[in-house]
Write a protein that holds these residues in place. Structure first.
Motif, PDB file in Angstrom:
ATOM      1  N   GLY A   1      72.395  64.296  33.968  1.00 20.61           N
ATOM      2  CA  GLY A   1      73.348  64.960  33.087  1.00 20.61           C
ATOM      3  C   GLY A   1      73.173  64.391  31.697  1.00 20.61           C
ATOM      4  O   GLY A   1      73.097  63.169  31.531  1.00 20.61           O
ATOM      5  N   THR A   2      73.058  65.276  30.708  1.00 17.92           N
ATOM      6  CA  THR A   2      72.869  64.821  29.333  1.00 17.92           C
ATOM      7  C   THR A   2      73.941  65.395  28.418  1.00 17.92           C
ATOM      8  O   THR A   2      74.496  66.463  28.696  1.00 17.92           O
ATOM      9  N   ALA A   3      74.194  64.676  27.340  1.00 20.94           N
ATOM     10  CA  ALA A   3      75.089  65.144  26.280  1.00 20.94           C
ATOM     11  C   ALA A   3      74.460  64.672  24.975  1.00 20.94           C
ATOM     12  O   ALA A   3      74.348  63.458  24.759  1.00 20.94           O
ATOM     13  N   GLY A   4      74.009  65.607  24.165  1.00 17.37           N
ATOM     14  CA  GLY A   4      73.297  65.235  22.955  1.00 17.37           C
ATOM     15  C   GLY A   4      72.053  64.451  23.320  1.00 17.37           C
ATOM     16  O   GLY A   4      71.291  64.858  24.200  1.00 17.37           O
ATOM     17  N   ASP A   5      71.878  63.285  22.705  1.00 21.54           N
ATOM     18  CA  ASP A   5      70.702  62.462  22.989  1.00 21.54           C
ATOM     19  C   ASP A   5      70.974  61.381  24.036  1.00 21.54           C
ATOM     20  O   ASP A   5      70.169  60.476  24.223  1.00 21.54           O
ATOM     21  N   SER A   6      72.093  61.501  24.739  1.00 21.26           N
ATOM     22  CA  SER A   6      72.465  60.501  25.745  1.00 21.26           C
ATOM     23  C   SER A   6      72.256  60.993  27.167  1.00 21.26           C
ATOM     24  O   SER A   6      72.665  62.101  27.512  1.00 21.26           O
ATOM     25  N   LEU A   7      71.652  60.142  27.971  1.00 27.21           N
ATOM     26  CA  LEU A   7      71.568  60.377  29.411  1.00 27.21           C
ATOM     27  C   LEU A   7      72.876  59.847  29.979  1.00 27.21           C
ATOM     28  O   LEU A   7      73.130  58.642  29.961  1.00 27.21           O
ATOM     29  N   GLU A   8      73.720  60.755  30.434  1.00 28.85           N
ATOM     30  CA  GLU A   8      75.053  60.382  30.905  1.00 28.85           C
ATOM     31  C   GLU A   8      75.104  60.088  32.406  1.00 28.85           C
ATOM     32  O   GLU A   8      75.992  59.385  32.874  1.00 28.85           O
ATOM     33  N   MET A   9      74.164  60.650  33.153  1.00 30.14           N
ATOM     34  CA  MET A   9      74.126  60.388  34.586  1.00 30.14           C
ATOM     35  C   MET A   9      72.729  60.633  35.133  1.00 30.14           C
ATOM     36  O   MET A   9      72.020  61.519  34.670  1.00 30.14           O
ATOM     37  N   LEU A  10      72.371  59.826  36.103  1.00 32.20           N
ATOM     38  CA  LEU A  10      71.134  59.971  36.869  1.00 32.20           C
ATOM     39  C   LEU A  10      71.456  59.493  38.272  1.00 32.20           C
ATOM     40  O   LEU A  10      71.840  58.332  38.456  1.00 32.20           O
ATOM     41  N   PHE A  11      71.338  60.389  39.231  1.00 33.24           N
ATOM     42  CA  PHE A  11      71.602  60.038  40.619  1.00 33.24           C
ATOM     43  C   PHE A  11      70.527  60.643  41.504  1.00 33.24           C
ATOM     44  O   PHE A  11      70.201  61.826  41.369  1.00 33.24           O
ATOM     45  N   ILE A  12      69.994  59.816  42.394  1.00 36.16           N
ATOM     46  CA  ILE A  12      68.953  60.219  43.332  1.00 36.16           C
ATOM     47  C   ILE A  12      69.469  59.932  44.732  1.00 36.16           C
ATOM     48  O   ILE A  12      69.980  58.824  44.998  1.00 36.16           O
ATOM     49  N   HIS A  13      69.333  60.903  45.642  1.00 32.36           N
ATOM     50  CA  HIS A  13      69.745  60.677  47.028  1.00 32.36           C
ATOM     51  C   HIS A  13      69.014  59.442  47.548  1.00 32.36           C
ATOM     52  O   HIS A  13      67.820  59.255  47.287  1.00 32.36           O
ATOM     53  N   ASN A  14      69.714  58.595  48.266  1.00 29.64           N
ATOM     54  CA  ASN A  14      69.128  57.343  48.721  1.00 29.64           C
ATOM     55  C   ASN A  14      67.839  57.553  49.519  1.00 29.64           C
ATOM     56  O   ASN A  14      66.925  56.736  49.445  1.00 29.64           O
ATOM     57  N   ASP A  15      67.741  58.636  50.277  1.00 33.17           N
ATOM     58  CA  ASP A  15      66.536  58.899  51.064  1.00 33.17           C
ATOM     59  C   ASP A  15      65.317  59.135  50.182  1.00 33.17           C
ATOM     60  O   ASP A  15      64.182  59.080  50.670  1.00 33.17           O
ATOM     61  N   CYS A  16      65.529  59.427  48.912  1.00 32.20           N
ATOM     62  CA  CYS A  16      64.429  59.755  47.992  1.00 32.20           C
ATOM     63  C   CYS A  16      64.213  58.710  46.912  1.00 32.20           C
ATOM     64  O   CYS A  16      63.340  58.876  46.057  1.00 32.20           O
TER      65      CYS A  16
ATOM     66  N   GLN B   1      81.158  68.271  31.796  1.00 31.51           N
ATOM     67  CA  GLN B   1      81.061  67.662  30.470  1.00 31.51           C
ATOM     68  C   GLN B   1      79.627  67.481  29.978  1.00 31.51           C
ATOM     69  O   GLN B   1      79.409  67.061  28.845  1.00 31.51           O
ATOM     70  N   VAL B   2      78.652  67.762  30.830  1.00 27.72           N
ATOM     71  CA  VAL B   2      77.250  67.504  30.495  1.00 27.72           C
ATOM     72  C   VAL B   2      76.372  68.702  30.833  1.00 27.72           C
ATOM     73  O   VAL B   2      76.790  69.616  31.553  1.00 27.72           O
ATOM     74  N   THR B   3      75.147  68.663  30.322  1.00 30.10           N
ATOM     75  CA  THR B   3      74.125  69.631  30.718  1.00 30.10           C
ATOM     76  C   THR B   3      73.392  69.017  31.901  1.00 30.10           C
ATOM     77  O   THR B   3      72.937  67.865  31.832  1.00 30.10           O
ATOM     78  N   LEU B   4      73.282  69.757  32.992  1.00 26.19           N
ATOM     79  CA  LEU B   4      72.747  69.220  34.242  1.00 26.19           C
ATOM     80  C   LEU B   4      71.396  69.829  34.595  1.00 26.19           C
ATOM     81  O   LEU B   4      71.210  71.050  34.507  1.00 26.19           O
ATOM     82  N   TRP B   5      70.489  68.954  35.030  1.00 24.73           N
ATOM     83  CA  TRP B   5      69.175  69.354  35.504  1.00 24.73           C
ATOM     84  C   TRP B   5      68.930  68.650  36.827  1.00 24.73           C
ATOM     85  O   TRP B   5      69.277  67.486  36.994  1.00 24.73           O
ATOM     86  N   GLY B   6      68.327  69.366  37.774  1.00 27.40           N
ATOM     87  CA  GLY B   6      68.094  68.792  39.086  1.00 27.40           C
ATOM     88  C   GLY B   6      66.630  68.798  39.469  1.00 27.40           C
ATOM     89  O   GLY B   6      65.833  69.575  38.940  1.00 27.40           O
ATOM     90  N   PHE B   7      66.303  67.934  40.401  1.00 26.38           N
ATOM     91  CA  PHE B   7      64.949  67.855  40.950  1.00 26.38           C
ATOM     92  C   PHE B   7      64.993  68.302  42.401  1.00 26.38           C
ATOM     93  O   PHE B   7      65.752  67.759  43.198  1.00 26.38           O
ATOM     94  N   GLU B   8      64.189  69.301  42.718  1.00 30.46           N
ATOM     95  CA  GLU B   8      64.100  69.815  44.084  1.00 30.46           C
ATOM     96  C   GLU B   8      62.801  69.361  44.734  1.00 30.46           C
ATOM     97  O   GLU B   8      61.752  69.336  44.096  1.00 30.46           O
ATOM     98  N   GLU B   9      62.923  69.040  46.003  1.00 29.00           N
ATOM     99  CA  GLU B   9      61.764  68.698  46.821  1.00 29.00           C
ATOM    100  C   GLU B   9      61.807  69.609  48.039  1.00 29.00           C
ATOM    101  O   GLU B   9      62.795  69.599  48.780  1.00 29.00           O
ATOM    102  N   GLU B  10      60.790  70.433  48.182  1.00 33.86           N
ATOM    103  CA  GLU B  10      60.730  71.400  49.287  1.00 33.86           C
ATOM    104  C   GLU B  10      61.994  72.258  49.332  1.00 33.86           C
ATOM    105  O   GLU B  10      62.556  72.510  50.403  1.00 33.86           O
ATOM    106  N   GLY B  11      62.458  72.681  48.159  1.00 37.82           N
ATOM    107  CA  GLY B  11      63.607  73.572  48.067  1.00 37.82           C
ATOM    108  C   GLY B  11      64.963  72.913  48.228  1.00 37.82           C
ATOM    109  O   GLY B  11      65.984  73.598  48.251  1.00 37.82           O
ATOM    110  N   VAL B  12      64.993  71.590  48.332  1.00 34.44           N
ATOM    111  CA  VAL B  12      66.248  70.861  48.511  1.00 34.44           C
ATOM    112  C   VAL B  12      66.487  69.973  47.289  1.00 34.44           C
ATOM    113  O   VAL B  12      65.610  69.195  46.898  1.00 34.44           O
TER     114      VAL B  12
END
Length: 140
Positions: free
Chosen positions: A63-78, A46-57
């Protein structure tokens, strides 16, 4: 590095979501955690997704939809290492993000968004699924 998410990333994204939610959403009932987890593939579509990689992981995503940030999740280790800030800054600068809804009970997230310049503009008693988790509506 920030990059567009592909369907092949979904299993890793589910791991990131699980790690993040288990450490930040202690207010969620177990059955609701399992419900939302099972819905992830649908939510991702349902959203446009962008990810952040660290050392290829992949370690976090938005996740965004229009001008809304619909989701932001960061692995707990990071968490606490600037990944969320980089993703939100990217969303604001490149994807015209200016709004976000956040669980009121997730005090760390509320504080983070305030630090990023968002201000509360409204409140709902229930989340988007009609569950009794109050939501704060925030805007830049």
């Amino acid at each position: 590095m920030i990059r567009k998410i592909e369907k092949a990333d979904y299993p890793r994204m589910k791991e990131i979501w699980t790690s993040a939610v288990e450490h930040t959403h202690d207010f969620l009932k177990r059955e609701d955690f399992e419900y939302y987890q099972a819905q992830l593939p649908f939510y991702f579509e349902q959203v446009t997704l962008w990810g952040f990689e660290e050392e290829g992981v992949l370690v976090g995503f938005i996740g965004t939809a229009g001008d809304s940030l619909e989701m932001l999740f960061i692995h707990n280790d990071c968490r606490g290492k600037g990944v969320g800030r980089k993703l939100v800054t990217y969303g604001i600068a490149n994807l015209q993000v200016s709004k976000v809804d956040v669980n009121e009970q997730n005090a760390q997230a509320v504080g983070f968004y305030k630090h990023m310049g968002f201000r509360t503009t409204g409140r709902s008693e229930c989340d988007g699924q009609g569950k009794a988790y109050p939501i704060l509506h925030m805007s830049l």
